[in-house]
Design a protein around this motif. Sequence first.
Motif, PDB file in Angstrom:
ATOM      1  N   VAL A 108       0.830  -1.212   0.000  1.00 29.09           N
ATOM      2  CA  VAL A 108       0.000   0.000   0.000  1.00 29.09           C
ATOM      3  C   VAL A 108       0.860   1.257   0.000  1.00 29.09           C
ATOM      4  O   VAL A 108       0.605   2.198  -0.769  1.00 29.09           O
ATOM      5  CB  VAL A 108      -0.958   0.002   1.216  1.00 29.09           C
ATOM      6  CG1 VAL A 108      -1.669   1.347   1.345  1.00 29.09           C
ATOM      7  CG2 VAL A 108      -1.975  -1.119   1.089  1.00 29.09           C
ATOM      8  N   SER A 109       1.900   1.286   0.844  1.00 28.20           N
ATOM      9  CA  SER A 109       2.767   2.473   0.904  1.00 28.20           C
ATOM     10  C   SER A 109       3.500   2.684  -0.416  1.00 28.20           C
ATOM     11  O   SER A 109       3.690   3.830  -0.858  1.00 28.20           O
ATOM     12  CB  SER A 109       3.765   2.354   2.058  1.00 28.20           C
ATOM     13  OG  SER A 109       4.632   1.249   1.871  1.00 28.20           O
ATOM     14  N   THR A 110       3.893   1.597  -1.075  1.00 23.65           N
ATOM     15  CA  THR A 110       4.570   1.720  -2.378  1.00 23.65           C
ATOM     16  C   THR A 110       3.632   2.289  -3.424  1.00 23.65           C
ATOM     17  O   THR A 110       4.004   3.199  -4.179  1.00 23.65           O
ATOM     18  CB  THR A 110       5.089   0.344  -2.842  1.00 23.65           C
ATOM     19  OG1 THR A 110       5.974  -0.196  -1.850  1.00 23.65           O
ATOM     20  CG2 THR A 110       5.850   0.472  -4.152  1.00 23.65           C
ATOM     21  N   LEU A 111       2.410   1.769  -3.484  1.00 26.37           N
ATOM     22  CA  LEU A 111       1.444   2.254  -4.472  1.00 26.37           C
ATOM     23  C   LEU A 111       1.052   3.709  -4.210  1.00 26.37           C
ATOM     24  O   LEU A 111       0.931   4.507  -5.144  1.00 26.37           O
ATOM     25  CB  LEU A 111       0.201   1.358  -4.460  1.00 26.37           C
ATOM     26  CG  LEU A 111       0.428  -0.103  -4.905  1.00 26.37           C
ATOM     27  CD1 LEU A 111      -0.859  -0.904  -4.786  1.00 26.37           C
ATOM     28  CD2 LEU A 111       0.968  -0.158  -6.322  1.00 26.37           C
ATOM     29  N   VAL A 112       0.894   4.064  -2.925  1.00 27.63           N
ATOM     30  CA  VAL A 112       0.566   5.456  -2.579  1.00 27.63           C
ATOM     31  C   VAL A 112       1.744   6.369  -2.908  1.00 27.63           C
ATOM     32  O   VAL A 112       1.563   7.477  -3.432  1.00 27.63           O
ATOM     33  CB  VAL A 112       0.185   5.574  -1.089  1.00 27.63           C
ATOM     34  CG1 VAL A 112       0.043   7.042  -0.681  1.00 27.63           C
ATOM     35  CG2 VAL A 112      -1.103   4.833  -0.804  1.00 27.63           C
ATOM     36  N   LEU A 113       2.946   5.904  -2.624  1.00 31.06           N
ATOM     37  CA  LEU A 113       4.149   6.694  -2.899  1.00 31.06           C
ATOM     38  C   LEU A 113       4.275   6.993  -4.393  1.00 31.06           C
ATOM     39  O   LEU A 113       4.465   8.150  -4.798  1.00 31.06           O
ATOM     40  CB  LEU A 113       5.378   5.932  -2.409  1.00 31.06           C
ATOM     41  CG  LEU A 113       6.740   6.590  -2.643  1.00 31.06           C
ATOM     42  CD1 LEU A 113       6.859   7.878  -1.850  1.00 31.06           C
ATOM     43  CD2 LEU A 113       7.867   5.618  -2.280  1.00 31.06           C
ATOM     44  N   ILE A 114       4.160   5.965  -5.211  1.00 33.25           N
ATOM     45  CA  ILE A 114       4.297   6.157  -6.659  1.00 33.25           C
ATOM     46  C   ILE A 114       3.110   6.943  -7.211  1.00 33.25           C
ATOM     47  O   ILE A 114       3.287   7.863  -8.025  1.00 33.25           O
ATOM     48  CB  ILE A 114       4.419   4.793  -7.367  1.00 33.25           C
ATOM     49  CG1 ILE A 114       5.734   4.117  -6.971  1.00 33.25           C
ATOM     50  CG2 ILE A 114       4.361   4.968  -8.887  1.00 33.25           C
ATOM     51  CD1 ILE A 114       5.903   2.717  -7.513  1.00 33.25           C
ATOM     52  N   GLY A 115       1.903   6.607  -6.749  1.00 37.08           N
ATOM     53  CA  GLY A 115       0.724   7.313  -7.233  1.00 37.08           C
ATOM     54  C   GLY A 115       0.727   8.788  -6.888  1.00 37.08           C
ATOM     55  O   GLY A 115       0.432   9.640  -7.735  1.00 37.08           O
ATOM     56  N   SER A 116       1.083   9.114  -5.651  1.00 41.89           N
ATOM     57  CA  SER A 116       1.130  10.524  -5.248  1.00 41.89           C
ATOM     58  C   SER A 116       2.260  11.262  -5.956  1.00 41.89           C
ATOM     59  O   SER A 116       2.136  12.450  -6.278  1.00 41.89           O
ATOM     60  CB  SER A 116       1.302  10.633  -3.729  1.00 41.89           C
ATOM     61  OG  SER A 116       2.514  10.027  -3.301  1.00 41.89           O
ATOM     62  N   GLY A 117       3.360  10.533  -6.231  1.00 41.51           N
ATOM     63  CA  GLY A 117       4.470  11.153  -6.958  1.00 41.51           C
ATOM     64  C   GLY A 117       4.077  11.528  -8.374  1.00 41.51           C
ATOM     65  O   GLY A 117       4.384  12.631  -8.853  1.00 41.51           O
ATOM     66  N   ILE A 118       3.387  10.622  -9.061  1.00 43.20           N
ATOM     67  CA  ILE A 118       2.922  10.917 -10.421  1.00 43.20           C
ATOM     68  C   ILE A 118       1.887  12.044 -10.395  1.00 43.20           C
ATOM     69  O   ILE A 118       1.898  12.939 -11.257  1.00 43.20           O
ATOM     70  CB  ILE A 118       2.337   9.645 -11.067  1.00 43.20           C
ATOM     71  CG1 ILE A 118       3.451   8.605 -11.274  1.00 43.20           C
ATOM     72  CG2 ILE A 118       1.663   9.973 -12.397  1.00 43.20           C
ATOM     73  CD1 ILE A 118       2.957   7.266 -11.786  1.00 43.20           C
TER      74      ILE A 118
END
Length: 243
Positions: A108-118
């Motif tokens: 979840v933290s990885t997906l949120v990290l990448i998603g929020s970065g994009i």
Amino acid sequence: MRDISSGPEAEAPRAGGEPSGVVGNERLTALIGAVVLVLSVAEIATVPTLGSLIVAHFFVGVLLAGPVVAKTVSTGWRFIRYYSRDPAYRRKGPPRTLLRVIAPVLVVSTLVLIGSGIALAITGPAPEILIRLHVVSFLVWLATLAVHVFAYVRRVPRLIAEDWRSSPLRPKRRNGTAPEPSGRRMRLAVNIAVLVLAAIAAVLLLPTAAPWEGWRGQGVTGPGVLAVAVSIGTAVAVMLKRR
């Protein structure tokens, strides 16, 4: 449904009695995991000097999305097969308890990290809530990643090495040449494909990072220092464990 991680002979038994579908899934996950780790280290390295490396930070972040999705699918496949009581995956057993506990947090933290970065690359520096979400998810991701790396530091290189040794999972070829482990080319192709697709996406989205060039964020210093400290601590722990 066949396991694509081991090609057409996914359920053929190994010499040790373990179906090659299980072995293929494990080796695919290890190979993708190694790619994710290399890209993660590159991404972390940009954090302390984010202002001057923001374009590189963005490019590597988008590039990281491809292998992360592939690894999530690979581990998700094992999860589904195990909890649907597939005999081969039940015999293999689940990961250790600690890793099962932190796995959802890491995903979840990885997906949120990448998603929020994009999302930040597209919207620009204005949305403060997205910046905070990106920083918080980064800190959670960094902590869980360190535990994950420490747990698999010995196993992953061994799995990758085994996949490229001459020991076959397939019968010997008619011309007498050394046989190839079942699904090895497929696993390599999956890794190359996700990297190529992610690289294309990163190049296409790169112009959206222009508003961030030269940006100096007030909240970057703390996470940057913490990233360096956690990275050094993990590296030391890994070296001690490998002795």
